[in-house]
Write a protein that holds these residues in place. Structure first.
Motif, PDB file in Angstrom:
ATOM      1  N   ALA A  15       0.842  -1.193   0.000  1.00 20.21           N
ATOM      2  CA  ALA A  15       0.000   0.000   0.000  1.00 20.21           C
ATOM      3  C   ALA A  15       0.881   1.248   0.000  1.00 20.21           C
ATOM      4  CB  ALA A  15      -0.912   0.007   1.225  1.00 20.21           C
ATOM      5  N   ALA A  16       0.378   2.298  -0.609  1.00 20.47           N
ATOM      6  CA  ALA A  16       1.128   3.556  -0.659  1.00 20.47           C
ATOM      7  C   ALA A  16       1.501   4.020   0.742  1.00 20.47           C
ATOM      8  CB  ALA A  16       0.309   4.624  -1.378  1.00 20.47           C
ATOM      9  N   GLU A  17       0.560   3.858   1.682  1.00 19.71           N
ATOM     10  CA  GLU A  17       0.819   4.288   3.052  1.00 19.71           C
ATOM     11  C   GLU A  17       2.034   3.570   3.648  1.00 19.71           C
ATOM     12  OE1 GLU A  17      -3.516   5.048   2.172  1.00 19.71           O
ATOM     13  OE2 GLU A  17      -2.122   3.432   1.747  1.00 19.71           O
ATOM     14  N   GLU A  26       5.779  12.320   5.560  1.00 17.20           N
ATOM     15  CA  GLU A  26       4.428  12.709   5.956  1.00 17.20           C
ATOM     16  C   GLU A  26       3.595  12.974   4.713  1.00 17.20           C
ATOM     17  OE1 GLU A  26       4.031  15.646   8.961  1.00 17.20           O
ATOM     18  OE2 GLU A  26       5.724  14.877  10.112  1.00 17.20           O
ATOM     19  N   TYR A  27       2.277  12.768   4.833  1.00 18.94           N
ATOM     20  CA  TYR A  27       1.401  12.950   3.681  1.00 18.94           C
ATOM     21  C   TYR A  27       0.007  13.344   4.125  1.00 18.94           C
ATOM     22  CZ  TYR A  27      -0.267   8.291   4.977  1.00 18.94           C
ATOM     23  OH  TYR A  27      -0.785   7.216   5.658  1.00 18.94           O
ATOM     24  N   ASP A  28      -0.721  13.919   3.197  1.00 16.15           N
ATOM     25  CA  ASP A  28      -2.127  14.262   3.402  1.00 16.15           C
ATOM     26  C   ASP A  28      -2.944  13.109   2.829  1.00 16.15           C
ATOM     27  OD1 ASP A  28      -4.771  15.168   3.111  1.00 16.15           O
ATOM     28  OD2 ASP A  28      -4.145  17.217   2.660  1.00 16.15           O
ATOM     29  N   GLU A  29      -3.783  12.524   3.651  1.00 18.20           N
ATOM     30  CA  GLU A  29      -4.569  11.363   3.239  1.00 18.20           C
ATOM     31  C   GLU A  29      -5.438  11.669   2.022  1.00 18.20           C
ATOM     32  OE1 GLU A  29      -7.889   8.468   5.214  1.00 18.20           O
ATOM     33  OE2 GLU A  29      -6.290   9.207   6.513  1.00 18.20           O
ATOM     34  N   LYS A  30      -5.924  12.891   1.893  1.00 16.85           N
ATOM     35  CA  LYS A  30      -6.759  13.267   0.753  1.00 16.85           C
ATOM     36  C   LYS A  30      -5.981  13.144  -0.553  1.00 16.85           C
ATOM     37  CE  LYS A  30      -9.502  16.476   3.461  1.00 16.85           C
ATOM     38  NZ  LYS A  30      -9.739  17.872   3.766  1.00 16.85           N
ATOM     39  N   ILE A  31      -4.724  13.527  -0.537  1.00 11.84           N
ATOM     40  CA  ILE A  31      -3.895  13.453  -1.743  1.00 11.84           C
ATOM     41  C   ILE A  31      -3.594  11.992  -2.068  1.00 11.84           C
ATOM     42  CG2 ILE A  31      -1.629  14.022  -2.722  1.00 11.84           C
ATOM     43  CD1 ILE A  31      -1.872  16.684  -1.133  1.00 11.84           C
ATOM     44  N   ALA A  35      -4.337  10.058  -5.592  1.00 13.63           N
ATOM     45  CA  ALA A  35      -3.192   9.878  -6.489  1.00 13.63           C
ATOM     46  C   ALA A  35      -2.205   8.800  -6.069  1.00 13.63           C
ATOM     47  CB  ALA A  35      -2.465  11.216  -6.642  1.00 13.63           C
ATOM     48  N   ARG A  36      -2.601   7.852  -5.243  1.00 17.43           N
ATOM     49  CA  ARG A  36      -1.643   6.869  -4.709  1.00 17.43           C
ATOM     50  C   ARG A  36      -0.849   6.143  -5.789  1.00 17.43           C
ATOM     51  NH1 ARG A  36      -3.521   3.810  -0.685  1.00 17.43           N
ATOM     52  NH2 ARG A  36      -5.235   5.224  -0.330  1.00 17.43           N
ATOM     53  N   LEU A  37      -1.512   5.616  -6.794  1.00 13.89           N
ATOM     54  CA  LEU A  37      -0.799   4.871  -7.838  1.00 13.89           C
ATOM     55  C   LEU A  37       0.084   5.790  -8.674  1.00 13.89           C
ATOM     56  CD1 LEU A  37      -3.593   2.416  -9.018  1.00 13.89           C
ATOM     57  CD2 LEU A  37      -1.683   1.969  -7.464  1.00 13.89           C
ATOM     58  N   HIS A  38      -0.397   7.001  -8.903  1.00 19.56           N
ATOM     59  CA  HIS A  38       0.364   7.964  -9.683  1.00 19.56           C
ATOM     60  C   HIS A  38       1.651   8.361  -8.952  1.00 19.56           C
ATOM     61  CE1 HIS A  38      -3.074   8.516 -12.390  1.00 19.56           C
ATOM     62  NE2 HIS A  38      -3.792   8.380 -11.296  1.00 19.56           N
ATOM     63  N   ILE A  39       1.543   8.567  -7.644  1.00 15.87           N
ATOM     64  CA  ILE A  39       2.717   8.934  -6.847  1.00 15.87           C
ATOM     65  C   ILE A  39       3.744   7.810  -6.864  1.00 15.87           C
ATOM     66  CG2 ILE A  39       3.533   9.423  -4.496  1.00 15.87           C
ATOM     67  CD1 ILE A  39       0.745  10.821  -4.059  1.00 15.87           C
ATOM     68  N   LEU A  40       3.296   6.577  -6.650  1.00 17.17           N
ATOM     69  CA  LEU A  40       4.238   5.451  -6.640  1.00 17.17           C
ATOM     70  C   LEU A  40       4.854   5.229  -8.009  1.00 17.17           C
ATOM     71  CD1 LEU A  40       2.419   2.959  -4.257  1.00 17.17           C
ATOM     72  CD2 LEU A  40       4.264   4.565  -3.732  1.00 17.17           C
ATOM     73  N   ARG A  41       4.078   5.406  -9.065  1.00 10.84           N
ATOM     74  CA  ARG A  41       4.615   5.257 -10.419  1.00 10.84           C
ATOM     75  C   ARG A  41       5.675   6.325 -10.676  1.00 10.84           C
ATOM     76  NH1 ARG A  41       3.147   2.546 -15.340  1.00 10.84           N
ATOM     77  NH2 ARG A  41       4.553   3.400 -16.874  1.00 10.84           N
ATOM     78  N   ARG A  42       5.371   7.566 -10.281  1.00 14.99           N
ATOM     79  CA  ARG A  42       6.334   8.654 -10.472  1.00 14.99           C
ATOM     80  C   ARG A  42       7.595   8.395  -9.649  1.00 14.99           C
ATOM     81  NH1 ARG A  42       5.547  13.872 -12.152  1.00 14.99           N
ATOM     82  NH2 ARG A  42       4.480  12.783 -13.832  1.00 14.99           N
TER      83      ARG A  42
END
Length: 110
Positions: A15-17, A26-31, A35-42
């Motif tokens: 999981a992204a978390e 640290e992260y904002d849960e809303k973001i 965008a979890r898959l997009h962030i991990l792909r990037r």
């Protein structure tokens, strides 16, 4: 103390978390929810340019943390659609070929 290196731990994360927790970002849960898959792909795209075979595990962890922070920052200020990480979004933004032939006026055929 953990016996697995950071790369091994990240490979096991599902999981992204978990990525954020393992790397202490640290992260904002809303973001993340959007965008979890997009962030991990990037992050993966950024890591592809890194040399991770020689450095020590703490150095690798710092590089991974920096790439995750950088990837996350990309989506804090813009949307997944604007970033176009995945092929389907890139294709959607590409100019489409004209599927309709040009109109020809009947008077010009004489």
């Amino acid at each position: 103390m953990m016996t697995d290196g950071i790369l091994s731990q990240l490979k096991k994360a599902s999981a992204a978390e978990e990525f954020f927790a393992l790397l202490g970002v640290e992260y904002d849960e809303k973001i993340i929810n959007v965008a979890r898959l997009h962030i991990l792909r990037r992050m993966g795209q950024y890591l592809a340019g890194e040399e991770l075979t020689g450095p020590s595990d703490p150095d690798i962890a710092l590089r991974c943390k920096a790439t995750l922070e950088r990837a996350y920052a990309d989506f804090v200020t813009s949307s997944p659609i604007e970033q176009r990480v995945f092929k389907v979004l890139k294709d959607a933004a590409a100019p489409q070929p004209n599927k309709h032939p040009a109109l020809v006026q009947l008077g010009s055929l004489e």
